[in-house]
Write a protein that holds these residues in place. Structure first.
Motif, PDB file in Angstrom:
ATOM      1  N   VAL A 113      -6.879   7.055   7.159  1.00  0.00           N
ATOM      2  CA  VAL A 113      -6.923   5.803   6.395  1.00  0.00           C
ATOM      3  C   VAL A 113      -6.629   4.649   7.350  1.00  0.00           C
ATOM      4  N   VAL A 114      -7.570   3.741   7.483  1.00  0.00           N
ATOM      5  CA  VAL A 114      -7.395   2.551   8.315  1.00  0.00           C
ATOM      6  C   VAL A 114      -6.926   1.406   7.420  1.00  0.00           C
ATOM      7  N   VAL A 115      -5.884   0.701   7.864  1.00  0.00           N
ATOM      8  CA  VAL A 115      -5.389  -0.487   7.163  1.00  0.00           C
ATOM      9  C   VAL A 115      -5.585  -1.680   8.096  1.00  0.00           C
ATOM     10  N   TRP A 116      -6.313  -2.703   7.601  1.00  0.00           N
ATOM     11  CA  TRP A 116      -6.656  -3.830   8.483  1.00  0.00           C
ATOM     12  C   TRP A 116      -6.582  -5.154   7.741  1.00  0.00           C
ATOM     13  N   ASN A 117      -5.966  -6.129   8.394  1.00  0.00           N
ATOM     14  CA  ASN A 117      -6.020  -7.524   7.961  1.00  0.00           C
ATOM     15  C   ASN A 117      -5.898  -8.388   9.216  1.00  0.00           C
ATOM     16  N   PRO A 118      -6.802  -9.347   9.436  1.00  0.00           N
ATOM     17  CA  PRO A 118      -6.802 -10.099  10.693  1.00  0.00           C
ATOM     18  C   PRO A 118      -5.684 -11.130  10.809  1.00  0.00           C
TER      19      PRO A 118
ATOM     20  N   ILE B 210       0.864  -1.185   0.000  1.00  0.00           N
ATOM     21  CA  ILE B 210       0.000   0.000   0.000  1.00  0.00           C
ATOM     22  C   ILE B 210       0.892   1.223   0.000  1.00  0.00           C
ATOM     23  N   THR B 211       0.741   2.068  -0.991  1.00  0.00           N
ATOM     24  CA  THR B 211       1.584   3.251  -1.124  1.00  0.00           C
ATOM     25  C   THR B 211       0.791   4.516  -0.801  1.00  0.00           C
ATOM     26  N   GLY B 212       1.522   5.586  -0.529  1.00  0.00           N
ATOM     27  CA  GLY B 212       0.899   6.868  -0.219  1.00  0.00           C
ATOM     28  C   GLY B 212       0.874   7.193   1.262  1.00  0.00           C
ATOM     29  N   LEU B 213       1.458   6.313   2.079  1.00  0.00           N
ATOM     30  CA  LEU B 213       1.418   6.495   3.534  1.00  0.00           C
ATOM     31  C   LEU B 213       2.797   6.757   4.137  1.00  0.00           C
ATOM     32  N   GLU B 214       3.817   6.915   3.302  1.00  0.00           N
ATOM     33  CA  GLU B 214       5.172   7.133   3.809  1.00  0.00           C
ATOM     34  C   GLU B 214       5.224   8.414   4.657  1.00  0.00           C
ATOM     35  N   GLY B 215       5.833   8.298   5.831  1.00  0.00           N
ATOM     36  CA  GLY B 215       5.970   9.430   6.731  1.00  0.00           C
ATOM     37  C   GLY B 215       4.731   9.753   7.537  1.00  0.00           C
ATOM     38  N   ALA B 216       3.671   8.965   7.349  1.00  0.00           N
ATOM     39  CA  ALA B 216       2.414   9.243   8.049  1.00  0.00           C
ATOM     40  C   ALA B 216       2.462   8.738   9.486  1.00  0.00           C
ATOM     41  N   GLU B 217       1.893   9.500  10.379  1.00  0.00           N
ATOM     42  CA  GLU B 217       1.719   9.039  11.755  1.00  0.00           C
ATOM     43  C   GLU B 217       0.544   8.066  11.795  1.00  0.00           C
TER      44      GLU B 217
ATOM     45  N   ARG C 214      -4.242  -0.480  11.848  1.00  0.00           N
ATOM     46  CA  ARG C 214      -3.605   0.816  12.006  1.00  0.00           C
ATOM     47  C   ARG C 214      -4.511   1.936  11.510  1.00  0.00           C
ATOM     48  N   VAL C 215      -4.460   3.058  12.210  1.00  0.00           N
ATOM     49  CA  VAL C 215      -5.193   4.246  11.790  1.00  0.00           C
ATOM     50  C   VAL C 215      -4.166   5.301  11.380  1.00  0.00           C
ATOM     51  N   TYR C 216      -4.027   5.487  10.073  1.00  0.00           N
ATOM     52  CA  TYR C 216      -3.059   6.423   9.522  1.00  0.00           C
ATOM     53  C   TYR C 216      -3.683   7.806   9.319  1.00  0.00           C
ATOM     54  N   THR C 217      -2.853   8.828   9.467  1.00  0.00           N
ATOM     55  CA  THR C 217      -3.215  10.171   9.034  1.00  0.00           C
ATOM     56  C   THR C 217      -2.165  10.592   8.012  1.00  0.00           C
ATOM     57  N   PRO C 218      -2.433  10.403   6.717  1.00  0.00           N
ATOM     58  CA  PRO C 218      -1.443  10.717   5.686  1.00  0.00           C
ATOM     59  C   PRO C 218      -0.967  12.164   5.757  1.00  0.00           C
ATOM     60  N   LYS C 219       0.315  12.364   5.435  1.00  0.00           N
ATOM     61  CA  LYS C 219       0.907  13.698   5.536  1.00  0.00           C
ATOM     62  C   LYS C 219       0.206  14.694   4.624  1.00  0.00           C
TER      63      LYS C 219
ATOM     64  N   ILE D 127       1.631   5.308  19.201  1.00  0.00           N
ATOM     65  CA  ILE D 127       1.729   6.225  18.076  1.00  0.00           C
ATOM     66  C   ILE D 127       3.063   5.982  17.375  1.00  0.00           C
ATOM     67  N   LYS D 128       3.006   5.693  16.090  1.00  0.00           N
ATOM     68  CA  LYS D 128       4.209   5.394  15.310  1.00  0.00           C
ATOM     69  C   LYS D 128       4.217   6.203  14.014  1.00  0.00           C
ATOM     70  N   THR D 129       5.316   6.093  13.282  1.00  0.00           N
ATOM     71  CA  THR D 129       5.439   6.755  11.987  1.00  0.00           C
ATOM     72  C   THR D 129       5.816   5.725  10.932  1.00  0.00           C
ATOM     73  N   GLN D 130       5.168   5.783   9.790  1.00  0.00           N
ATOM     74  CA  GLN D 130       5.480   4.877   8.685  1.00  0.00           C
ATOM     75  C   GLN D 130       6.811   5.284   8.071  1.00  0.00           C
ATOM     76  N   GLU D 131       7.819   4.457   8.280  1.00  0.00           N
ATOM     77  CA  GLU D 131       9.166   4.807   7.841  1.00  0.00           C
ATOM     78  C   GLU D 131       9.462   4.348   6.422  1.00  0.00           C
TER      79      GLU D 131
END
Length: 321
Positions: free
Chosen positions: A267-272, A200-207, A233-238, A217-221
């Motif tokens: 943006v929520v990303v989920w897989n069980p 999944i792209t477009g989330l780099e650097g997002a908290e 995960r609940v992302y907030t894209p930059k 709370i983490k950052t997508q590295e």
């Protein structure tokens, strides 16, 4: 009746008229379906206004729907695009939504089909589209649901099908004389060939909030998100709601789906993954997690406060590569 020697040709063959989308209500007035003349289709259950199918012109399904889910209105639907409103996840204690079930009441209420609209009849075949509108309000809720969240509100949900995209939009209005808080999420289950071969792209650097790791709370590295274990995960894209998101086939580098958002900044990303999938009675088959990933557009990190008379609108458009 006088027999005419030179009959006119059938109206269906009138030159210049482009075939139009067909809309049907079936399954005992429980399901609304729309089909474009080119073969693309969408199906929406009135229970929850949940989109349960979206197919391309070749009949290839784009949404994942659990084989074990109930479609009789007895339980929330597992798969497709369930609607989350007015609360995401388990309701917080000491909040006006605290009595509601997880993910709120929209996905467990019966909606009204308000009608359809299509592109102009003279439009080119490639430009044909159909929009289905659904409505839910405090007045149409059953008494038990109204007691859980006693506010006067209105929801209009629109599902628009084109040849290469599906747009879902929700408008929330506060028809009460007091303010209320809401969260909104379009809980999309994408069908994929193999969870091990997508990113999944477009989330780099997002908290993001890592709900699997005690909500840290983490950052997508890394440039892309890959799924190798249970992920929630609940992302907030930059770039906010303007940041483009894509589900990409790693082997070819080709996007399978592109997701654009309007006024939905999270943006929520989920897989069980394997162990949790087996523990969920409405998730099937057990290894179905291999062929699905949820990438969900929403406004869920905080609350949207609507004053009396205010409205909130959010939308997503999924485009096929």
């Amino acid at each position: 009746m006088v027999e005419r020697r030179n009959k006119p040709s059938a109206l269906a063959s009138t030159p210049g008229l482009v075939p139009q989308p067909q809309v049907n209500i079936s399954h005992g007035n429980q399901r609304v379906s729309a089909v474009l003349p080119t073969g693309e289709s969408v199906e929406v259950m009135l229970y929850g206004a949940t989109v349960v199918s979206w197919k391309d012109s070749d009949g290839n399904e784009k949404l994942w729907l659990s084989e074990a889910t109930k479609l009789d209105g007895s339980k929330p639907i597992r798969g497709g695009i369930p609607l989350v409103f007015p609360v995401f996840g388990p309701p917080p204690a000491n909040h006006p939504t605290s009595k509601l079930p997880q993910h709120g009441l929209a996905r467990t209420s019966r909606w009204e089909f308000l009608g359809k609209s299509t592109s102009e009849s003279e439009a080119a075949e490639a430009d044909l589209s159909v929009k289905l509108d659904f409505g839910l309000s405090a007045a149409t809720l059953d008494e038990a649901a109204r007691a859980l969240w006693p506010y006067t509100f209105g929801l209009i949900y629109s599902v628009t099908l084109t040849r290469d995209s599906l747009t879902t939009s929700l408008v929330v209005t506060n028809d009460d004389n007091k303010p209320f808080d809401v969260q909104v999420l379009l809980h999309t289950y994408f069908r994929i060939p193999d969870i091990n071969k997508i990113q999944i792209t477009g989330l780099e650097g997002a908290e993001y909030i890592d709900k699997v790791d005690n909500r840290k709370i983490k950052t997508q590295e890394t440039p892309a998100v890959t799924i190798t274990s249970e992920t929630d995960r609940v992302y907030t894209p930059k770039g906010g709601a303007d940041a483009p998101i894509a589900i990409v086939d790693q082997s070819s580098g080709r996007p399978l789906y592109k997701l654009s958002r309007d006024n939905l900044g999270d943006v929520v990303v989920w897989n069980p993954w394997a162990e949790k999938a087996v523990s969920m009675p409405d998730f099937g088959p057990d290894d179905g997690y291999r062929n699905m990933v949820c990438v969900e557009a929403g406004a869920v990190r905080g609350w949207q406060t609507l004053e009396p008379g205010d409205a909130f609108e959010g939308a997503q458009t999924i485009t096929l590569a």
